[in-house]
Design an enzyme around this catalytic site. Structure first.
Site, PDB file in Angstrom:
ATOM      1  N   HIS A 128       0.795  -1.305  -0.056  1.00 46.11           N
ATOM      2  CA  HIS A 128      -0.057   0.110   0.042  1.00 46.11           C
ATOM      3  C   HIS A 128       0.700   1.416   0.112  1.00 46.11           C
ATOM      4  O   HIS A 128       0.355   2.511   0.159  1.00 46.11           O
ATOM      5  CB  HIS A 128      -0.950  -0.013   1.248  1.00 46.11           C
ATOM      6  CG  HIS A 128      -1.974  -0.922   1.090  1.00 46.11           C
ATOM      7  ND1 HIS A 128      -2.702  -1.259   0.025  1.00 46.11           N
ATOM      8  CD2 HIS A 128      -2.417  -1.788   2.305  1.00 46.11           C
ATOM      9  CE1 HIS A 128      -3.506  -2.481   0.438  1.00 46.11           C
ATOM     10  NE2 HIS A 128      -3.553  -2.667   1.742  1.00 46.11           N
ATOM     11  N   SER A 158     -16.296   2.342   0.969  1.00 45.59           N
ATOM     12  CA  SER A 158     -15.717   0.928   1.549  1.00 45.59           C
ATOM     13  C   SER A 158     -14.863   1.016   2.561  1.00 45.59           C
ATOM     14  O   SER A 158     -14.660   0.307   3.400  1.00 45.59           O
ATOM     15  CB  SER A 158     -14.907   0.530   0.114  1.00 45.59           C
ATOM     16  OG  SER A 158     -14.498  -0.732   0.389  1.00 45.59           O
TER      17      SER A 158
HETATM   18  P1  A3P Z   1     -16.805  -2.522  -1.235  1.00 45.42           P
HETATM   19  O1  A3P Z   1     -16.622  -2.086   0.138  1.00 45.42           O
HETATM   20  O2  A3P Z   1     -17.268  -1.462  -2.195  1.00 45.42           O
HETATM   21  O3  A3P Z   1     -17.578  -3.582  -1.664  1.00 45.42           O
HETATM   22  P2  A3P Z   1      -9.361  -4.257  -0.654  1.00 45.42           P
HETATM   23  O4  A3P Z   1      -9.222  -5.560  -1.345  1.00 45.42           O
HETATM   24  O5  A3P Z   1      -8.596  -3.102  -1.644  1.00 45.42           O
HETATM   25  O6  A3P Z   1      -9.685  -3.879   0.838  1.00 45.42           O
HETATM   26  O7  A3P Z   1     -11.008  -3.655  -1.199  1.00 45.42           O
HETATM   27  C1  A3P Z   1     -11.813  -4.128  -0.820  1.00 45.42           C
HETATM   28  C2  A3P Z   1     -13.243  -3.821  -1.691  1.00 45.42           C
HETATM   29  O8  A3P Z   1     -13.250  -4.591  -2.998  1.00 45.42           O
HETATM   30  C3  A3P Z   1     -14.668  -4.057  -1.183  1.00 45.42           C
HETATM   31  O9  A3P Z   1     -15.309  -2.988  -2.014  1.00 45.42           O
HETATM   32  C4  A3P Z   1     -14.965  -5.342  -1.448  1.00 45.42           C
HETATM   33  O10 A3P Z   1     -16.022  -5.776  -1.582  1.00 45.42           O
HETATM   34  C5  A3P Z   1     -14.265  -5.383  -2.978  1.00 45.42           C
HETATM   35  N1  A3P Z   1     -14.080  -6.877  -3.543  1.00 45.42           N
HETATM   36  C6  A3P Z   1     -13.294  -7.789  -3.010  1.00 45.42           C
HETATM   37  N2  A3P Z   1     -13.109  -8.757  -3.634  1.00 45.42           N
HETATM   38  C7  A3P Z   1     -13.682  -8.616  -4.822  1.00 45.42           C
HETATM   39  C8  A3P Z   1     -13.749  -9.298  -6.011  1.00 45.42           C
HETATM   40  N3  A3P Z   1     -13.444 -10.407  -6.124  1.00 45.42           N
HETATM   41  N4  A3P Z   1     -14.735  -8.569  -6.974  1.00 45.42           N
HETATM   42  C9  A3P Z   1     -14.988  -7.283  -7.055  1.00 45.42           C
HETATM   43  N5  A3P Z   1     -15.042  -6.610  -5.778  1.00 45.42           N
HETATM   44  C10 A3P Z   1     -14.202  -7.130  -4.836  1.00 45.42           C
END
Ligand code: A3P
Length: 318
Positions: A128, A158
């Site tokens: 990150h 999110s």
């Molecule tokens: P939302 O909170 O909008 O649903 P990170 O992995 O960087 O922490 O980001 C999390 C975000 O990515 C969350 O968004 C989560 O739901 C979404 N996410 C996780 N897996 C995913 C997938 N396979 N396809 C699409 N979005 C995904």
């Protein structure tokens, strides 16, 4: 304020403790070289500046949290290892995407976490860190970087849900989170500067930095799989194209498939007494535009305006 000299001589913990600090999110954040961090994570970032030894064939997946890190890890892992694993008995069916691709700056915390030191080359790593804080060697040895960003409105929504879910006792309001985020005050923020750092680098060194957007993968994932495979140096073969490998990758890594697997529903890792990272906390809705269900149109327009202004002239748009 702190100086380079202090940074060089003080133990990271003491150095970080002397940085400007601001409250508002689930824990106070400290400011270092323009960006806001959780203190413990900044300590790790400072440590890896010296300790991390990059290899020329390393592939680094860089994101701001909540921009789709979990998804990118799943996609890149599946593409990179497709000659090793079949889709039916694939490791992602029993292991969390977050655990198969380790972070450079965050030590693995569970027995299922891939250890960065035992990874066979080419290593798939995540971070990150902002571009400006990537250990300098990553650039000089020519590591490839895939950066994934997302519409800041959706990333903010999110983030808000994540803070309230992952950190016990946190109950942030949308209004509060919104005004902090708009000031550039958010974990790893200013949001736009993080994106811009990698965006500019992707223009300067297109062979080394691939810049992706969450929305682009969501709307048409198959071409992104092709692009990723090519960027990783293992383009899809004609045979793979005709047998639908890209589609298989997309399906395995989809929000629907991953959230249907037990490993992504139960379990988790405890960090200290306040912070429990459940495996399921990385999945919420997985949609584009969910911001509209959590903030007003006026707020959305205001954030758009701020971001547009910050990105002006860069060629990057959301
Ligand atoms: P939302 O909170 O909008 O649903 P990170 O992995 O960087 O922490 O980001 C999390 C975000 O990515 C969350 O968004 C989560 O739901 C979404 N996410 C996780 N897996 C995913 C997938 N396979 N396809 C699409 N979005 C995904």
């Amino acid at each position: 304020s702190t100086t380079q000299e202090e940074e060089d001589v003080l133990p990271p913990k003491d150095f970080v403790a002397a940085l400007p600090v601001r409250e508002g999110w689930s824990e106070p954040l400290v400011q270092y070289k323009n960006y806001w961090f959780r203190p413990r994570l900044l300590e790790q970032i400072l440590l890896v500046q010296h300790a991390f030894v990059p290899r020329a064939d390393d592939i680094i997946l860089a994101t701001q949290p909540k921009c789709g890190t979990t998804w990118l890890k799943a996609l890149a892992f599946t593409i990179a290892n497709r000659s090793r694993y079949g889709f039916s008995d694939h490791p992602l069916r029993t292991r969390h995407p977050q655990h198969v691709v380790p972070f450079i700056e965050i030590p693995g915390a569970g027995p299922n976490h891939t250890d960065i030191h035992t990874l066979p080359p080419p290593r798939l790593l995540a971070t990150h860190m902002p571009m400006s804080l990537l250990p300098p060697g990553t650039r000089s040895v020519g590591c490839r970087v895939v950066y994934l960003c997302r519409d800041p409105k959706d990333a903010l929504v999110s983030r808000l849900h994540f803070e309230n879910k992952a950190f016990q006792g946190t109950n942030l309001s949308m209004d509060n989170a919104f005004s902090m985020f708009c000031e550039g005050f958010s974990p790893y923020g200013p949001f736009w500067d993080h994106c811009l750092g990698y965006w500019r680098e992707s223009i300067a060194r297109p062979d080394n930095i691939l810049f992706l957007k969450y929305e682009e993968i969501k709307s048409d994932p198959v071409p992104v799989v092709r692009k990723l495979a090519k960027f990783l140096g293992i383009p899809l073969t004609e045979e793979e194209e005709s047998s639908g490998v890209a589609q298989e990758v997309v399906k395995l890594c989809s929000f629907e498939t991953l959230t249907s697997l037990q490993v992504n529903q139960v379990g988790g890792v405890r960090h200290g007494d306040k912070f429990f990272l459940s495996n399921s906390v990385f999945y919420r809705k997985g949609e584009v535009g969910d911001w509209a269900n959590h903030m007003s149109h006026v707020m959305g327009e205001e954030l758009d305006r701020i971001v547009q202004q910050k990105l002006e002239g860069s060629g990057l748009v959301f």
